[in-house]
Design a protein around this motif. Structure first.
Motif, PDB file in Angstrom:
ATOM      1  N   TYR A  56       0.840  -1.203   0.000  1.00 57.30           N
ATOM      2  CA  TYR A  56       0.000   0.000   0.000  1.00 57.30           C
ATOM      3  C   TYR A  56       0.879   1.258   0.000  1.00 57.30           C
ATOM      4  N   ALA A  57       1.942   1.254   0.799  1.00 62.34           N
ATOM      5  CA  ALA A  57       2.797   2.430   0.972  1.00 62.34           C
ATOM      6  C   ALA A  57       3.728   2.682  -0.210  1.00 62.34           C
ATOM      7  N   MET A  58       3.789   1.779  -1.171  1.00 59.23           N
ATOM      8  CA  MET A  58       4.660   1.991  -2.335  1.00 59.23           C
ATOM      9  C   MET A  58       4.334   3.296  -3.061  1.00 59.23           C
ATOM     10  N   LYS A  59       3.150   3.786  -2.916  1.00 64.41           N
ATOM     11  CA  LYS A  59       2.748   5.011  -3.600  1.00 64.41           C
ATOM     12  C   LYS A  59       3.533   6.230  -3.106  1.00 64.41           C
ATOM     13  N   TYR A  60       4.152   6.163  -1.935  1.00 68.35           N
ATOM     14  CA  TYR A  60       4.863   7.313  -1.387  1.00 68.35           C
ATOM     15  C   TYR A  60       6.226   7.542  -2.039  1.00 68.35           C
ATOM     16  N   GLY A  61       6.921   6.492  -2.387  1.00 69.89           N
ATOM     17  CA  GLY A  61       8.318   6.601  -2.814  1.00 69.89           C
ATOM     18  C   GLY A  61       8.551   7.058  -4.232  1.00 69.89           C
ATOM     19  N   LEU A 109      -0.947   5.470   8.003  1.00 69.86           N
ATOM     20  CA  LEU A 109       0.228   5.469   7.132  1.00 69.86           C
ATOM     21  C   LEU A 109       0.311   6.757   6.321  1.00 69.86           C
ATOM     22  N   ASP A 110      -0.821   7.196   5.769  1.00 70.85           N
ATOM     23  CA  ASP A 110      -0.849   8.450   5.005  1.00 70.85           C
ATOM     24  C   ASP A 110      -0.438   9.630   5.888  1.00 70.85           C
ATOM     25  N   ASP A 111      -0.966   9.678   7.103  1.00 65.82           N
ATOM     26  CA  ASP A 111      -0.629  10.773   8.021  1.00 65.82           C
ATOM     27  C   ASP A 111       0.862  10.779   8.353  1.00 65.82           C
ATOM     28  N   LEU A 112       1.426   9.611   8.610  1.00 66.81           N
ATOM     29  CA  LEU A 112       2.847   9.523   8.924  1.00 66.81           C
ATOM     30  C   LEU A 112       3.690   9.910   7.709  1.00 66.81           C
ATOM     31  N   ALA A 113       3.277   9.480   6.527  1.00 65.31           N
ATOM     32  CA  ALA A 113       4.007   9.841   5.303  1.00 65.31           C
ATOM     33  C   ALA A 113       3.971  11.356   5.096  1.00 65.31           C
ATOM     34  N   ARG A 114       2.829  11.981   5.321  1.00 68.56           N
ATOM     35  CA  ARG A 114       2.731  13.442   5.216  1.00 68.56           C
ATOM     36  C   ARG A 114       3.684  14.107   6.220  1.00 68.56           C
ATOM     37  N   GLU A 115       3.677  13.597   7.460  1.00 70.03           N
ATOM     38  CA  GLU A 115       4.554  14.128   8.495  1.00 70.03           C
ATOM     39  C   GLU A 115       6.019  14.052   8.064  1.00 70.03           C
ATOM     40  N   MET A 116       6.363  13.020   7.322  1.00 74.46           N
ATOM     41  CA  MET A 116       7.733  12.822   6.872  1.00 74.46           C
ATOM     42  C   MET A 116       8.035  13.540   5.564  1.00 74.46           C
ATOM     43  N   GLY A 117       7.069  14.282   5.065  1.00 71.50           N
ATOM     44  CA  GLY A 117       7.321  15.108   3.896  1.00 71.50           C
ATOM     45  C   GLY A 117       6.947  14.519   2.561  1.00 71.50           C
ATOM     46  N   TYR A 118       6.257  13.406   2.546  1.00 74.30           N
ATOM     47  CA  TYR A 118       5.841  12.785   1.295  1.00 74.30           C
ATOM     48  C   TYR A 118       4.534  13.418   0.819  1.00 74.30           C
ATOM     49  N   ASP A 119       4.412  13.545  -0.501  1.00 78.51           N
ATOM     50  CA  ASP A 119       3.186  14.050  -1.109  1.00 78.51           C
ATOM     51  C   ASP A 119       2.204  12.885  -1.180  1.00 78.51           C
ATOM     52  N   VAL A 120       1.180  12.944  -0.351  1.00 74.16           N
ATOM     53  CA  VAL A 120       0.216  11.847  -0.263  1.00 74.16           C
ATOM     54  C   VAL A 120      -1.076  12.274  -0.961  1.00 74.16           C
ATOM     55  N   GLN A 121      -1.483  11.484  -1.933  1.00 73.66           N
ATOM     56  CA  GLN A 121      -2.724  11.764  -2.669  1.00 73.66           C
ATOM     57  C   GLN A 121      -3.876  10.998  -2.052  1.00 73.66           C
TER      58      GLN A 121
END
Length: 189
Positions: free
Chosen positions: A147-152, A177-189
């Motif tokens: 699921y998280a592959m979309k972040y990288g 996971l989306d919230d944590l990815a956003r916190e880490m600076g990833y563009d989450v759609q």
């Protein structure tokens, strides 16, 4: 489980299949936990064996391997995103981890800090990855990583080879996971 002699015979045959550089995989879950003396024997008797990925989570086994095999002429690679920082600090030269697909920067931070010998920075990077891992481990098998592959920014996996119930990630976990990815600076759609 293989005996060490059977594991040696199996690995030696595979290593000798080619004269190109070979790396092997130390993974207890796959029945390939190379004892330090077995690894040392393989390295000494098969010059094209150049390294191994250790996903055993057995730090004592790993450090015993680094005691017996010259790390200047052999590449030790971390193979468990939960311990890669520790393994870098113990002499690994990199890591191969599924976590690097969805979170390449976080894994690169572990490796770079470890190679620099910056213990505090390496452990801080490991802690970031542990936060991600703690969430991913709440879904079956590798479903959350897929699921998280979309972040990288790389290719996005659709599903694994597992049955559908093994690919399931609950909506609440996706949100976390989306919230944590956003916190880490990833563009989450």
């Amino acid at each position: 489980r293989h005996t060490q002699e059977a594991l040696y015979d199996y690995a030696a045959e595979l290593i000798d299949y080619t004269k190109r550089p070979v790396y092997i995989y130390n993974c207890a879950q796959m029945g390939t936990l190379f004892a330090p003396d077995t690894l040392c024997r393989l390295v000494n008797e098969h010059p094209n064996l150049k390294g191994f990925k250790d996903a055993s989570v057995d730090i004592l086994n790993f450090i015993q391997c680094t005691l017996r095999v010259d790390p200047e002429n052999f590449d030790f690679l971390g193979g468990c995103d939960g311990l890669d920082g520790v393994m870098m600090l113990l002499g690994a030269v990199g890591c191969v981890s599924f976590m690097a697909v969805p979170f390449p920067k976080e894994m690169s931070d572990i490796v770079e800090a470890g190679l620099e010998g910056d213990r505090e920075k390496c452990i801080a990077a490991q802690h970031k990855v542990l936060r991600i891992r703690n969430l991913c481990k709440q879904a079956p098998f590798n479903a959350a990583w897929i699921y998280a592959m979309k972040y990288g920014g790389g290719p996005v996996g659709m599903h694994s080879r597992m049955p559908a119930d093994q690919d399931y990630v609950p909506d609440e976990l996706k949100k976390q996971l989306d919230d944590l990815a956003r916190e880490m600076g990833y563009d989450v759609q």
